[in-house]
Design an enzyme around this catalytic site. Structure first.
Site, PDB file in Angstrom:
ATOM      1  N   GLY A   1      11.672  47.385 -53.020  1.00 50.48           N
ATOM      2  CA  GLY A   1      10.679  46.748 -52.153  1.00 50.48           C
ATOM      3  C   GLY A   1      10.954  45.263 -51.992  1.00 50.48           C
TER       4      GLY A   1
ATOM      5  N   THR B   1      12.153  43.876 -49.280  1.00 49.99           N
ATOM      6  CA  THR B   1      12.155  43.475 -47.858  1.00 49.99           C
ATOM      7  C   THR B   1      10.894  42.700 -47.463  1.00 49.99           C
ATOM      8  OG1 THR B   1      11.214  45.615 -47.303  1.00 49.99           O
ATOM      9  CG2 THR B   1      13.604  45.405 -47.088  1.00 49.99           C
ATOM     10  N   ALA B   2       9.936  42.554 -48.365  1.00 51.15           N
ATOM     11  CA  ALA B   2       8.695  41.847 -48.024  1.00 51.15           C
ATOM     12  C   ALA B   2       7.988  41.411 -49.300  1.00 51.15           C
ATOM     13  CB  ALA B   2       7.764  42.775 -47.220  1.00 51.15           C
ATOM     14  N   GLY B   3       6.994  40.551 -49.110  1.00 48.48           N
ATOM     15  CA  GLY B   3       6.007  40.246 -50.143  1.00 48.48           C
ATOM     16  C   GLY B   3       6.539  39.915 -51.523  1.00 48.48           C
TER      17      GLY B   3
ATOM     18  N   ARG C   1      13.957  49.038 -44.872  1.00 48.05           N
ATOM     19  CA  ARG C   1      14.318  48.315 -43.643  1.00 48.05           C
ATOM     20  C   ARG C   1      15.631  47.544 -43.819  1.00 48.05           C
ATOM     21  NH1 ARG C   1       8.653  45.375 -42.806  1.00 48.05           N
ATOM     22  NH2 ARG C   1       8.608  45.726 -45.040  1.00 48.05           N
TER      23      ARG C   1
ATOM     24  N   TYR D   1      -5.168  55.331 -54.422  1.00 50.44           N
ATOM     25  CA  TYR D   1      -4.327  54.168 -54.760  1.00 50.44           C
ATOM     26  C   TYR D   1      -4.559  53.781 -56.224  1.00 50.44           C
ATOM     27  CZ  TYR D   1      -2.330  49.483 -54.847  1.00 50.44           C
ATOM     28  OH  TYR D   1      -1.586  48.372 -55.191  1.00 50.44           O
TER      29      TYR D   1
ATOM     30  N   PRO E   1      -1.300  42.478 -60.704  1.00 48.97           N
ATOM     31  CA  PRO E   1      -1.947  41.414 -59.920  1.00 48.97           C
ATOM     32  C   PRO E   1      -3.286  41.855 -59.331  1.00 48.97           C
ATOM     33  CG  PRO E   1       0.306  41.916 -59.112  1.00 48.97           C
ATOM     34  CD  PRO E   1      -0.136  43.051 -59.984  1.00 48.97           C
TER      35      PRO E   1
ATOM     36  N   VAL F   1      -3.124  39.632 -53.625  1.00 48.33           N
ATOM     37  CA  VAL F   1      -1.965  38.815 -53.232  1.00 48.33           C
ATOM     38  C   VAL F   1      -1.789  38.981 -51.724  1.00 48.33           C
ATOM     39  CG1 VAL F   1       0.467  38.333 -53.693  1.00 48.33           C
ATOM     40  CG2 VAL F   1      -0.883  39.585 -55.413  1.00 48.33           C
TER      41      VAL F   1
ATOM     42  N   PHE G   1       0.773  43.836 -47.629  1.00 48.80           N
ATOM     43  CA  PHE G   1       0.054  44.934 -48.282  1.00 48.80           C
ATOM     44  C   PHE G   1      -1.151  45.444 -47.464  1.00 48.80           C
ATOM     45  CE2 PHE G   1      -3.340  46.331 -51.170  1.00 48.80           C
ATOM     46  CZ  PHE G   1      -2.702  47.291 -51.916  1.00 48.80           C
TER      47      PHE G   1
HETATM   48  P1  NDP Z   1       4.335  44.533 -49.074  1.00 47.17           P
HETATM   49  O1  NDP Z   1       3.810  45.554 -48.138  1.00 47.17           O
HETATM   50  O2  NDP Z   1       4.460  43.134 -48.595  1.00 47.17           O
HETATM   51  O3  NDP Z   1       5.746  45.010 -49.655  1.00 47.17           O
HETATM   52  C1  NDP Z   1       5.944  46.324 -50.074  1.00 47.17           C
HETATM   53  C2  NDP Z   1       7.418  46.583 -50.286  1.00 47.17           C
HETATM   54  O4  NDP Z   1       7.584  47.936 -50.744  1.00 47.17           O
HETATM   55  C3  NDP Z   1       8.223  46.434 -49.021  1.00 47.17           C
HETATM   56  O5  NDP Z   1       9.432  45.752 -49.323  1.00 47.17           O
HETATM   57  C4  NDP Z   1       8.535  47.860 -48.607  1.00 47.17           C
HETATM   58  O6  NDP Z   1       9.805  47.911 -47.979  1.00 47.17           O
HETATM   59  C5  NDP Z   1       8.601  48.554 -49.969  1.00 47.17           C
HETATM   60  N1  NDP Z   1       8.386  49.982 -49.849  1.00 47.17           N
HETATM   61  C6  NDP Z   1       7.261  50.629 -49.472  1.00 47.17           C
HETATM   62  N2  NDP Z   1       7.474  51.946 -49.425  1.00 47.17           N
HETATM   63  C7  NDP Z   1       8.778  52.147 -49.798  1.00 47.17           C
HETATM   64  C8  NDP Z   1       9.598  53.279 -49.927  1.00 47.17           C
HETATM   65  N3  NDP Z   1       9.136  54.516 -49.682  1.00 47.17           N
HETATM   66  N4  NDP Z   1      10.888  53.119 -50.310  1.00 47.17           N
HETATM   67  C9  NDP Z   1      11.364  51.883 -50.554  1.00 47.17           C
HETATM   68  N5  NDP Z   1      10.640  50.766 -50.452  1.00 47.17           N
HETATM   69  C10 NDP Z   1       9.362  50.899 -50.068  1.00 47.17           C
HETATM   70  O7  NDP Z   1       3.372  44.592 -50.344  1.00 47.17           O
HETATM   71  P2  NDP Z   1       3.364  43.778 -51.733  1.00 47.17           P
HETATM   72  O8  NDP Z   1       4.538  42.905 -51.845  1.00 47.17           O
HETATM   73  O9  NDP Z   1       2.025  43.198 -51.877  1.00 47.17           O
HETATM   74  O10 NDP Z   1       3.460  45.000 -52.759  1.00 47.17           O
HETATM   75  C11 NDP Z   1       4.455  45.106 -53.755  1.00 47.17           C
HETATM   76  C12 NDP Z   1       3.870  45.850 -54.939  1.00 47.17           C
HETATM   77  O11 NDP Z   1       2.802  45.088 -55.485  1.00 47.17           O
HETATM   78  C13 NDP Z   1       3.285  47.216 -54.593  1.00 47.17           C
HETATM   79  O12 NDP Z   1       3.628  48.118 -55.631  1.00 47.17           O
HETATM   80  C14 NDP Z   1       1.778  46.954 -54.589  1.00 47.17           C
HETATM   81  O13 NDP Z   1       1.058  48.117 -54.897  1.00 47.17           O
HETATM   82  C15 NDP Z   1       1.684  45.923 -55.672  1.00 47.17           C
HETATM   83  N6  NDP Z   1       0.475  45.097 -55.669  1.00 47.17           N
HETATM   84  C16 NDP Z   1       0.148  44.373 -54.543  1.00 47.17           C
HETATM   85  C17 NDP Z   1      -0.995  43.595 -54.554  1.00 47.17           C
HETATM   86  C18 NDP Z   1      -1.462  42.839 -53.360  1.00 47.17           C
HETATM   87  O14 NDP Z   1      -2.652  42.453 -53.315  1.00 47.17           O
HETATM   88  N7  NDP Z   1      -0.605  42.560 -52.384  1.00 47.17           N
HETATM   89  C19 NDP Z   1      -1.826  43.490 -55.754  1.00 47.17           C
HETATM   90  C20 NDP Z   1      -1.382  44.306 -56.855  1.00 47.17           C
HETATM   91  C21 NDP Z   1      -0.268  45.045 -56.807  1.00 47.17           C
HETATM   92  P3  NDP Z   1      10.182  48.808 -46.697  1.00 47.17           P
HETATM   93  O15 NDP Z   1       8.969  48.910 -45.844  1.00 47.17           O
HETATM   94  O16 NDP Z   1      11.322  48.041 -46.079  1.00 47.17           O
HETATM   95  O17 NDP Z   1      10.637  50.097 -47.292  1.00 47.17           O
HETATM   96  C1  8X3 Z   2      -3.640  45.641 -54.709  1.00 46.50           C
HETATM   97  C2  8X3 Z   2      -4.829  44.852 -55.065  1.00 46.50           C
HETATM   98  O1  8X3 Z   2      -7.342  44.858 -55.247  1.00 46.50           O
HETATM   99  O2  8X3 Z   2      -6.400  45.911 -53.291  1.00 46.50           O
HETATM  100  O3  8X3 Z   2      -3.128  46.384 -55.761  1.00 46.50           O
HETATM  101  O4  8X3 Z   2      -6.233  46.950 -55.425  1.00 46.50           O
HETATM  102  S1  8X3 Z   2      -6.260  45.683 -54.729  1.00 46.50           S
END
Ligand code: NDP
Ligand code: 8X3
Length: 252
Positions: free
Chosen positions: A9, A11-13, A35, A153, A183, A186, A190
């Site tokens: 993951g 490619t983002a975040g 991606r 989730y 976390p 964030v 997401f």
């Molecule tokens: P983003 O949506 O910004 O990034 C998610 C990443 O996961 C992307 O790079 C996406 O890449 C990748 N991804 C999703 N599905 C797949 C797949 N099937 N195969 C490979 N890669 C995949 O979200 P975040 O950066 O916020 O999330 C990262 C992690 O942090 C997640 O596990 C999320 O649950 C967790 N998290 C996020 C929080 C928040 O508030 N944002 C809080 C707590 C935890 P691509 O689409 O290119 O495949």
């Molecule tokens: C992502 C944060 O609060 O939406 O894991 O569950 S929350």
């Protein structure tokens, strides 16, 4: 020789921010995500801004055959993975269980639980054969608490929390550290993913308070990854100052 980190993951975040932070701090990187275009953009950025090597691996963590064959096909020197960041994950939808959409459930279960398992199953034997390594799982406050609309989730993140603990026991005889970062909110892609592209709804999630940024998680990850060999940080729960629990956010 630089250490090698494998990030899912990227490619983002959070995953992308972790790649940038680790590259700045002397890691070579295997970056993965679905991606391809985003991977190539990040690869170029990392190489132009740092003294690091980067290998892009486009894959879907839900596809075990693809995961196995892509990891098997890594050049020999790239198989010496020191740090695995299990970050790929998503939430889809906020329906109550009785209104739930099976496809949403399956995307979350297949990515957040089965994807984490497939990647770890493929990479941990490489670490075990070298008797060193560190696995850091990105879990969530949703793995500690349950909130309205969070049902599946939250279940996947509770599973990731349990798997972290199970892995730590299994990896113990092999000198491999296992940590997690949980976390709170964030601001990344997401919520756009969760609301299926509805940016207005996604923005509302972060209205009225300062959420964490992906860089805050990357800083924490680097701290965990850079402790001395005899120290392991098991779990970090990190929240915005304006958030006290999954349900309590001090919005102005
Ligand atoms: P983003 O949506 O910004 O990034 C998610 C990443 O996961 C992307 O790079 C996406 O890449 C990748 N991804 C999703 N599905 C797949 C797949 N099937 N195969 C490979 N890669 C995949 O979200 P975040 O950066 O916020 O999330 C990262 C992690 O942090 C997640 O596990 C999320 O649950 C967790 N998290 C996020 C929080 C928040 O508030 N944002 C809080 C707590 C935890 P691509 O689409 O290119 O495949
Ligand atoms: C992502 C944060 O609060 O939406 O894991 O569950 S929350």
């Amino acid at each position: 020789m630089n250490k090698i980190a494998f990030i899912t993951g990227a490619t983002a975040g959070i995953g992308e921010a972790c790649a940038i932070k680790l590259a700045k701090n002397g890691f070579d990187l295997i970056i993965s995500g679905r991606r391809q275009e985003k991977l190539l953009q990040l690869e170029e950025k990392l190489i132009s801004e740092n003294q690091c090597k980067v290998h892009s691996l486009a894959l879907d963590v839900r596809n075990q055959n693809e995961v196995n064959s892509k990891i098997e096909s890594l050049p020999k020197q790239w198989k010496n993975i020191d740090l695995l960041v299990n970050n790929a994950g998503l939430a889809v939808g906020v329906s109550a269980l009785q209104d739930g959409i099976t496809d949403d459930w399956e995307r979350m279960i297949d990515t957040n639980i089965k994807g984490l398992l497939y990647i770890t199953r493929a990479i941990s034997p490489l670490m075990i054969s070298r008797k060193q390594g560190h696995i850091i799982n990105i879990t969530s406050i949703a793995g500690k608490e349950v909130y309205p609309g969070g049902n599946v989730y939250c279940a996947t993140k509770h599973a990731a929390d349990a798997l972290t603990k199970g892995m730590r026991i299994d990896m113990l005889p092999h000198n491999i550290k296992v940590s997690s970062i949980a976390p709170g909110m964030v601001e990344t892609e997401f919520s756009i993913v969760r609301f299926k592209g509805d940016e207005k709804k996604a923005d509302q999630v972060y209205d009225g308070f300062i959420p964490l940024g992906a860089e805050d998680i990357a800083e924490t990850l680097y701290f965990i990854a850079s402790r001395p060999a005899h120290v392991n940080i098991n779990d970090v729960l990190i929240m915005p100052t304006a958030q006290a629990s999954a349900r309590d956010v001090n919005k102005q």
